[in-house]
Design a protein around this motif. Structure first.
Motif, PDB file in Angstrom:
ATOM      1  N   LEU A   9       0.831  -1.200   0.000  1.00  0.00           N
ATOM      2  CA  LEU A   9       0.000   0.000   0.000  1.00  0.00           C
ATOM      3  C   LEU A   9       0.871   1.257   0.000  1.00  0.00           C
ATOM      4  O   LEU A   9       0.530   2.255  -0.628  1.00  0.00           O
ATOM      5  CB  LEU A   9      -0.965  -0.003   1.185  1.00  0.00           C
ATOM      6  CG  LEU A   9      -2.128  -0.976   1.058  1.00  0.00           C
ATOM      7  CD1 LEU A   9      -2.863  -1.118   2.380  1.00  0.00           C
ATOM      8  CD2 LEU A   9      -3.071  -0.558  -0.053  1.00  0.00           C
ATOM      9  N   LEU A  10       2.008   1.206   0.674  1.00  0.00           N
ATOM     10  CA  LEU A  10       2.944   2.337   0.628  1.00  0.00           C
ATOM     11  C   LEU A  10       3.507   2.529  -0.776  1.00  0.00           C
ATOM     12  O   LEU A  10       3.669   3.647  -1.251  1.00  0.00           O
ATOM     13  CB  LEU A  10       4.117   2.095   1.577  1.00  0.00           C
ATOM     14  CG  LEU A  10       4.025   2.629   2.976  1.00  0.00           C
ATOM     15  CD1 LEU A  10       5.267   2.247   3.762  1.00  0.00           C
ATOM     16  CD2 LEU A  10       3.835   4.122   3.011  1.00  0.00           C
ATOM     17  N   LEU A  11       3.821   1.433  -1.442  1.00  0.00           N
ATOM     18  CA  LEU A  11       4.414   1.505  -2.771  1.00  0.00           C
ATOM     19  C   LEU A  11       3.444   2.073  -3.804  1.00  0.00           C
ATOM     20  O   LEU A  11       3.872   2.671  -4.790  1.00  0.00           O
ATOM     21  CB  LEU A  11       4.902   0.125  -3.216  1.00  0.00           C
ATOM     22  CG  LEU A  11       6.099  -0.418  -2.448  1.00  0.00           C
ATOM     23  CD1 LEU A  11       6.363  -1.870  -2.827  1.00  0.00           C
ATOM     24  CD2 LEU A  11       7.330   0.429  -2.676  1.00  0.00           C
ATOM     25  N   ARG A  15      -3.310   8.701  -2.153  1.00  0.00           N
ATOM     26  CA  ARG A  15      -4.093   9.001  -0.944  1.00  0.00           C
ATOM     27  C   ARG A  15      -5.001   7.849  -0.568  1.00  0.00           C
ATOM     28  O   ARG A  15      -5.163   7.529   0.602  1.00  0.00           O
ATOM     29  CB  ARG A  15      -4.932  10.262  -1.161  1.00  0.00           C
ATOM     30  CG  ARG A  15      -4.126  11.522  -1.158  1.00  0.00           C
ATOM     31  CD  ARG A  15      -5.047  12.719  -1.351  1.00  0.00           C
ATOM     32  NE  ARG A  15      -4.279  13.924  -1.538  1.00  0.00           N
ATOM     33  CZ  ARG A  15      -4.257  14.917  -0.665  1.00  0.00           C
ATOM     34  NH1 ARG A  15      -4.985  14.849   0.414  1.00  0.00           N
ATOM     35  NH2 ARG A  15      -3.526  15.972  -0.895  1.00  0.00           N
ATOM     36  N   GLU A  16      -5.578   7.233  -1.565  1.00  0.00           N
ATOM     37  CA  GLU A  16      -6.477   6.103  -1.315  1.00  0.00           C
ATOM     38  C   GLU A  16      -5.724   4.936  -0.660  1.00  0.00           C
ATOM     39  O   GLU A  16      -6.217   4.316   0.273  1.00  0.00           O
ATOM     40  CB  GLU A  16      -7.115   5.642  -2.622  1.00  0.00           C
ATOM     41  CG  GLU A  16      -8.114   4.534  -2.455  1.00  0.00           C
ATOM     42  CD  GLU A  16      -8.729   4.103  -3.768  1.00  0.00           C
ATOM     43  OE1 GLU A  16      -9.437   3.091  -3.751  1.00  0.00           O
ATOM     44  OE2 GLU A  16      -8.501   4.765  -4.794  1.00  0.00           O
ATOM     45  N   ALA A  17      -4.516   4.665  -1.141  1.00  0.00           N
ATOM     46  CA  ALA A  17      -3.718   3.577  -0.581  1.00  0.00           C
ATOM     47  C   ALA A  17      -3.326   3.886   0.866  1.00  0.00           C
ATOM     48  O   ALA A  17      -3.365   3.006   1.721  1.00  0.00           O
ATOM     49  CB  ALA A  17      -2.478   3.331  -1.431  1.00  0.00           C
ATOM     50  N   TYR A  18      -2.948   5.130   1.140  1.00  0.00           N
ATOM     51  CA  TYR A  18      -2.607   5.514   2.510  1.00  0.00           C
ATOM     52  C   TYR A  18      -3.822   5.375   3.421  1.00  0.00           C
ATOM     53  O   TYR A  18      -3.710   4.937   4.563  1.00  0.00           O
ATOM     54  CB  TYR A  18      -2.058   6.937   2.564  1.00  0.00           C
ATOM     55  CG  TYR A  18      -0.630   7.040   2.095  1.00  0.00           C
ATOM     56  CD1 TYR A  18       0.421   6.592   2.887  1.00  0.00           C
ATOM     57  CD2 TYR A  18      -0.330   7.595   0.861  1.00  0.00           C
ATOM     58  CE1 TYR A  18       1.731   6.686   2.447  1.00  0.00           C
ATOM     59  CE2 TYR A  18       0.976   7.688   0.421  1.00  0.00           C
ATOM     60  CZ  TYR A  18       2.004   7.235   1.220  1.00  0.00           C
ATOM     61  OH  TYR A  18       3.305   7.320   0.779  1.00  0.00           O
ATOM     62  N   SER A  19      -4.986   5.744   2.905  1.00  0.00           N
ATOM     63  CA  SER A  19      -6.218   5.614   3.681  1.00  0.00           C
ATOM     64  C   SER A  19      -6.512   4.143   3.974  1.00  0.00           C
ATOM     65  O   SER A  19      -6.869   3.786   5.105  1.00  0.00           O
ATOM     66  CB  SER A  19      -7.370   6.250   2.924  1.00  0.00           C
ATOM     67  OG  SER A  19      -8.571   6.054   3.594  1.00  0.00           O
ATOM     68  N   LYS A  20      -6.351   3.283   2.972  1.00  0.00           N
ATOM     69  CA  LYS A  20      -6.584   1.849   3.172  1.00  0.00           C
ATOM     70  C   LYS A  20      -5.593   1.276   4.181  1.00  0.00           C
ATOM     71  O   LYS A  20      -5.949   0.422   4.986  1.00  0.00           O
ATOM     72  CB  LYS A  20      -6.459   1.103   1.845  1.00  0.00           C
ATOM     73  CG  LYS A  20      -7.634   1.300   0.937  1.00  0.00           C
ATOM     74  CD  LYS A  20      -7.487   0.502  -0.325  1.00  0.00           C
ATOM     75  CE  LYS A  20      -8.655   0.730  -1.244  1.00  0.00           C
ATOM     76  NZ  LYS A  20      -8.537  -0.066  -2.482  1.00  0.00           N
TER      77      LYS A  20
END
Length: 73
Positions: A9-11, A15-20
């Protein structure tokens, strides 16, 4: 599995990945606080959830270095 999911998710770096990623950790904390503590504060797992932008950059750099050394995806 948590470490891998958190790093991937970091890679993604959106913003959506950070939220997840935040939701993933929050969900574990709500379900089982002992497991959350073990995942977040043990040596290897603790390195996958370093706070802030600098922590994210360190985590990504460590993942990329490990990927080169061990040659995995």
């Amino acid at each position: 599995m948590m470490a891998i999911s958190s790093i991937h998710l970091l890679l993604i770096d959106s913003r959506e990945a950070y939220s997840k990623r935040r939701q993933l950790w929050k969900g574990i904390k709500e379900e089982n606080s002992r497991l959350y503590f073990r995942l977040k504060y043990t040596t290897l797992s603790g390195l996958t959830y370093l706070p802030g932008k600098v922590g994210g950059m360190l985590t990504k750099s460590g993942y990329r270095a490990a990927r080169k050394i061990y040659q995995f995806q």
